[in-house]
Design an enzyme around this catalytic site. Sequence first.
Site, mmCIF file in Angstrom:
data_model
loop_
_atom_site.group_PDB
_atom_site.id
_atom_site.type_symbol
_atom_site.label_atom_id
_atom_site.label_comp_id
_atom_site.label_asym_id
_atom_site.label_seq_id
_atom_site.Cartn_x
_atom_site.Cartn_y
_atom_site.Cartn_z
ATOM 1 C CB CYS A 1 -1.024 -0.028 1.142
ATOM 2 S SG CYS A 1 -0.365 0.106 2.810
ATOM 3 C CG HIS B 1 14.319 -18.354 15.513
ATOM 4 N ND1 HIS B 1 14.258 -17.168 16.221
ATOM 5 C CD2 HIS B 1 15.583 -18.457 15.065
ATOM 6 C CE1 HIS B 1 15.447 -16.583 16.203
ATOM 7 N NE2 HIS B 1 16.271 -17.351 15.502
ATOM 8 C CG HIS C 1 15.460 -14.312 13.591
ATOM 9 N ND1 HIS C 1 16.018 -13.466 14.517
ATOM 10 C CD2 HIS C 1 16.512 -14.882 12.933
ATOM 11 C CE1 HIS C 1 17.340 -13.512 14.435
ATOM 12 N NE2 HIS C 1 17.664 -14.356 13.467
ATOM 13 C CB THR D 1 2.669 3.598 4.822
ATOM 14 O OG1 THR D 1 1.470 2.897 5.195
ATOM 15 C CG2 THR D 1 2.369 5.077 4.680
HETATM 16 C C1 RB5 Z 1 -3.926 5.442 0.951
HETATM 17 O O1 RB5 Z 1 -3.944 6.824 0.751
HETATM 18 C C2 RB5 Z 1 -3.034 5.081 2.117
HETATM 19 O O2 RB5 Z 1 -3.630 5.434 3.302
HETATM 20 C C3 RB5 Z 1 -2.701 3.596 2.096
HETATM 21 O O3 RB5 Z 1 -2.104 3.272 0.887
HETATM 22 C C4 RB5 Z 1 -1.767 3.109 3.175
HETATM 23 O O4 RB5 Z 1 -0.619 3.883 3.242
HETATM 24 C C5 RB5 Z 1 -2.367 2.855 4.479
HETATM 25 O O5 RB5 Z 1 -1.737 2.428 5.434
#
Ligand code: RB5
Length: 142
Positions: free
Chosen positions: A64, A133, A97, A66
């Site tokens: 996504c 582990h 791990h 982030t």
């Molecule tokens: C989308 O704008 C963004 O919130 C999503 O891609 C992600 O980063 C969420 O955690």
Amino acid sequence: MIAIGSDHGGYELKKEIIKHLTERGLSYKDFGTDSTESCDYPVYGKAVANAVASGECEKGILICGTGIGISITANKIRGIRCALCHDCFSAEATRLHNNANILAMGGRVVGAGLALKIVDTFLDTPFSNDERHIRRISQMEE
Ligand code: RB5
């Protein structure tokens, strides 16, 4: 078979990763999304996580913006160990791990060059099978 999915924030990087998997001769199943149109990352995080948890796919890759929302989503599915990695050290360590079965990344965080190295590290590093582990992973499921 590798399950792969992203939201709009990870779509462009997902395309690069799919091209790379194809060049490596690795089979994959793409769970979407199919464009940069705004969408909801939990839809794709759950689809990939369910495919891995059910055994349909051996490992998964989620992207996504982030990598955070989609990894949190995947980790809510029993049996999933999704690791958010933006460096090769973490990708190697989480295979050795944690026996992580899904790699998450942020398409707005890493460039394609580094992301593909992280993918290769994740896919090519086996679990250590060390007793300590195995014990710690079992404790996660209790
Ligand atoms: C989308 O704008 C963004 O919130 C999503 O891609 C992600 O980063 C969420 O955690």
